[in-house]
Design a protein around this motif. Structure first.
Motif, PDB file in Angstrom:
ATOM      1  N   THR A 136       0.755  -1.253  -0.149  1.00 40.59           N
ATOM      2  CA  THR A 136      -0.043   0.026  -0.096  1.00 40.59           C
ATOM      3  C   THR A 136       0.930   1.165   0.005  1.00 40.59           C
ATOM      4  O   THR A 136       0.447   2.124  -0.801  1.00 40.59           O
ATOM      5  CB  THR A 136      -0.915  -0.104   1.372  1.00 40.59           C
ATOM      6  OG1 THR A 136      -1.760  -1.125   1.074  1.00 40.59           O
ATOM      7  CG2 THR A 136      -1.874   1.309   1.197  1.00 40.59           C
ATOM      8  N   LEU A 137       1.956   1.620   0.863  1.00 39.68           N
ATOM      9  CA  LEU A 137       2.698   2.441   1.053  1.00 39.68           C
ATOM     10  C   LEU A 137       3.556   2.575  -0.568  1.00 39.68           C
ATOM     11  O   LEU A 137       3.610   3.722  -1.054  1.00 39.68           O
ATOM     12  CB  LEU A 137       3.706   2.236   1.946  1.00 39.68           C
ATOM     13  CG  LEU A 137       3.322   2.653   3.240  1.00 39.68           C
ATOM     14  CD1 LEU A 137       4.207   2.275   4.409  1.00 39.68           C
ATOM     15  CD2 LEU A 137       2.614   3.695   3.510  1.00 39.68           C
ATOM     16  N   ALA A 138       3.907   1.571  -1.023  1.00 40.22           N
ATOM     17  CA  ALA A 138       4.814   1.513  -2.680  1.00 40.22           C
ATOM     18  C   ALA A 138       3.726   1.867  -3.531  1.00 40.22           C
ATOM     19  O   ALA A 138       4.020   2.983  -4.408  1.00 40.22           O
ATOM     20  CB  ALA A 138       5.422   0.280  -2.620  1.00 40.22           C
ATOM     21  N   PHE A 139       2.407   1.608  -3.328  1.00 42.69           N
ATOM     22  CA  PHE A 139       1.442   2.233  -4.443  1.00 42.69           C
ATOM     23  C   PHE A 139       0.847   3.561  -4.178  1.00 42.69           C
ATOM     24  O   PHE A 139       1.274   4.290  -5.174  1.00 42.69           O
ATOM     25  CB  PHE A 139       0.298   1.194  -4.280  1.00 42.69           C
ATOM     26  CG  PHE A 139      -0.972   1.868  -4.970  1.00 42.69           C
ATOM     27  CD1 PHE A 139      -0.945   1.741  -6.342  1.00 42.69           C
ATOM     28  CD2 PHE A 139      -2.003   2.506  -4.429  1.00 42.69           C
ATOM     29  CE1 PHE A 139      -1.983   2.248  -7.139  1.00 42.69           C
ATOM     30  CE2 PHE A 139      -3.030   3.023  -5.029  1.00 42.69           C
ATOM     31  CZ  PHE A 139      -3.279   2.786  -6.602  1.00 42.69           C
ATOM     32  N   ALA A 140       0.878   3.928  -2.922  1.00 48.10           N
ATOM     33  CA  ALA A 140       0.818   5.389  -2.704  1.00 48.10           C
ATOM     34  C   ALA A 140       1.827   6.305  -3.067  1.00 48.10           C
ATOM     35  O   ALA A 140       1.553   7.361  -3.853  1.00 48.10           O
ATOM     36  CB  ALA A 140       0.348   5.756  -1.225  1.00 48.10           C
ATOM     37  N   ASN A 141       3.093   5.867  -2.889  1.00 44.20           N
ATOM     38  CA  ASN A 141       4.074   6.679  -3.356  1.00 44.20           C
ATOM     39  C   ASN A 141       4.260   6.645  -4.876  1.00 44.20           C
ATOM     40  O   ASN A 141       4.655   7.898  -5.464  1.00 44.20           O
ATOM     41  CB  ASN A 141       5.697   6.137  -2.829  1.00 44.20           C
ATOM     42  CG  ASN A 141       5.768   6.476  -1.349  1.00 44.20           C
ATOM     43  OD1 ASN A 141       5.155   7.423  -0.837  1.00 44.20           O
ATOM     44  ND2 ASN A 141       6.515   5.591  -0.588  1.00 44.20           N
ATOM     45  N   GLU A 142       4.082   5.507  -5.548  1.00 44.84           N
ATOM     46  CA  GLU A 142       3.951   5.822  -7.035  1.00 44.84           C
ATOM     47  C   GLU A 142       3.036   6.564  -7.449  1.00 44.84           C
ATOM     48  O   GLU A 142       3.055   7.241  -8.465  1.00 44.84           O
ATOM     49  CB  GLU A 142       4.017   4.289  -7.421  1.00 44.84           C
ATOM     50  CG  GLU A 142       4.299   4.272  -9.062  1.00 44.84           C
ATOM     51  CD  GLU A 142       4.421   2.918  -9.732  1.00 44.84           C
ATOM     52  OE1 GLU A 142       3.776   2.514 -10.582  1.00 44.84           O
ATOM     53  OE2 GLU A 142       4.874   1.917  -9.001  1.00 44.84           O
ATOM     54  N   TYR A 143       1.619   6.330  -7.094  1.00 48.65           N
ATOM     55  CA  TYR A 143       0.541   7.422  -7.529  1.00 48.65           C
ATOM     56  C   TYR A 143       0.742   8.656  -7.306  1.00 48.65           C
ATOM     57  O   TYR A 143       0.629   9.621  -8.227  1.00 48.65           O
ATOM     58  CB  TYR A 143      -0.784   6.701  -6.752  1.00 48.65           C
ATOM     59  CG  TYR A 143      -1.836   7.303  -7.183  1.00 48.65           C
ATOM     60  CD1 TYR A 143      -2.662   7.096  -8.179  1.00 48.65           C
ATOM     61  CD2 TYR A 143      -2.471   8.402  -6.301  1.00 48.65           C
ATOM     62  CE1 TYR A 143      -3.640   7.771  -8.696  1.00 48.65           C
ATOM     63  CE2 TYR A 143      -3.829   9.295  -6.715  1.00 48.65           C
ATOM     64  CZ  TYR A 143      -4.426   8.817  -7.984  1.00 48.65           C
ATOM     65  OH  TYR A 143      -5.307   9.428  -8.311  1.00 48.65           O
ATOM     66  N   LYS A 144       1.340   9.161  -6.105  1.00 53.69           N
ATOM     67  CA  LYS A 144       1.639  10.587  -5.811  1.00 53.69           C
ATOM     68  C   LYS A 144       2.487  10.942  -6.756  1.00 53.69           C
ATOM     69  O   LYS A 144       2.478  12.101  -7.436  1.00 53.69           O
ATOM     70  CB  LYS A 144       2.327  10.519  -4.460  1.00 53.69           C
ATOM     71  CG  LYS A 144       2.474  12.118  -4.110  1.00 53.69           C
ATOM     72  CD  LYS A 144       2.988  12.190  -2.607  1.00 53.69           C
ATOM     73  CE  LYS A 144       3.609  13.690  -2.157  1.00 53.69           C
ATOM     74  NZ  LYS A 144       4.206  13.400  -0.988  1.00 53.69           N
ATOM     75  N   ALA A 145       3.860  10.130  -7.078  1.00 53.26           N
ATOM     76  CA  ALA A 145       4.829  10.613  -7.984  1.00 53.26           C
ATOM     77  C   ALA A 145       4.227  10.728  -9.432  1.00 53.26           C
ATOM     78  O   ALA A 145       4.496  11.612 -10.083  1.00 53.26           O
ATOM     79  CB  ALA A 145       6.130   9.728  -7.992  1.00 53.26           C
ATOM     80  N   SER A 146       3.418   9.941  -9.708  1.00 54.20           N
ATOM     81  CA  SER A 146       2.615  10.105 -10.971  1.00 54.20           C
ATOM     82  C   SER A 146       1.883  11.375 -11.223  1.00 54.20           C
ATOM     83  O   SER A 146       1.962  11.967 -12.207  1.00 54.20           O
ATOM     84  CB  SER A 146       1.822   8.809 -11.168  1.00 54.20           C
ATOM     85  OG  SER A 146       0.994   8.722 -12.529  1.00 54.20           O
ATOM     86  N   LYS A 147       1.027  11.561 -10.236  1.00 57.26           N
ATOM     87  CA  LYS A 147       0.110  12.869 -10.229  1.00 57.26           C
ATOM     88  C   LYS A 147       1.140  14.259 -10.398  1.00 57.26           C
ATOM     89  O   LYS A 147       0.957  14.872 -10.951  1.00 57.26           O
ATOM     90  CB  LYS A 147      -0.589  13.074  -8.908  1.00 57.26           C
ATOM     91  CG  LYS A 147      -1.900  12.073  -9.117  1.00 57.26           C
ATOM     92  CD  LYS A 147      -2.692  12.060 -10.175  1.00 57.26           C
ATOM     93  CE  LYS A 147      -3.940  11.288 -10.164  1.00 57.26           C
ATOM     94  NZ  LYS A 147      -4.530  11.430 -11.497  1.00 57.26           N
ATOM     95  N   GLU A 148       2.426  14.066  -9.621  1.00 53.21           N
ATOM     96  CA  GLU A 148       3.137  15.297  -9.584  1.00 53.21           C
ATOM     97  C   GLU A 148       3.853  15.344 -11.060  1.00 53.21           C
ATOM     98  O   GLU A 148       4.006  16.478 -11.418  1.00 53.21           O
ATOM     99  CB  GLU A 148       4.139  15.050  -8.585  1.00 53.21           C
ATOM    100  CG  GLU A 148       3.745  15.335  -7.115  1.00 53.21           C
ATOM    101  CD  GLU A 148       4.683  15.154  -6.058  1.00 53.21           C
ATOM    102  OE1 GLU A 148       6.004  14.850  -6.498  1.00 53.21           O
ATOM    103  OE2 GLU A 148       4.421  15.296  -4.946  1.00 53.21           O
TER     104      GLU A 148
END
Length: 110
Positions: free
Chosen positions: A89-101
């Motif tokens: 979940t943390l890895a997914f959240a980090n990747e999702y946040k980086a994608s949005k940025e």
């Protein structure tokens, strides 16, 4: 060949007029890159389980839970499952946040 004199240089082409630009946009569409299709979020989340360390932890959790069934102790197996879910979940959240940025940066440069 059309020519137009600008200061001391002669340009070989004049370019399109506003009417020609409007006509071409109606005929061919706007000259804009369409972004590539994105994978659904659930697929991106499931990809996190393909990590070799996560797979090893899933095997360890299965072993711990199966042994816990016979001995009546599930805490270790459930702890491993919780660690797997937390890590993915943390890895997914980090990747999702980086994608949005990254999307925001691309919008700025477009």
């Amino acid at each position: 060949m059309l020519t137009r004199k600008t200061s001391d240089r002669v340009l070989p082409f004049q370019g399109l007029t506003s009417a020609q630009v409007k006509l071409n946009r109606e005929k061919y569409g706007a000259n804009i890159f369409t972004p590539p299709e994105r994978e659904p979020l659930w697929k991106l989340f499931l990809e996190k389980f393909e990590d070799p360390v996560i797979r090893i932890l899933m095997i360890a959790a299965a072993i711990a839970i199966s042994v816990g069934i016979f001995e009546g102790e599930y805490a270790e197996g459930l702890g491993i499952v919780a660690a797997i879910l937390l890590a993915t979940t943390l890895a997914f959240a980090n990747e999702y946040k980086a994608s949005k940025e990254f999307d925001i940066l691309n919008q700025v440069y477009d």
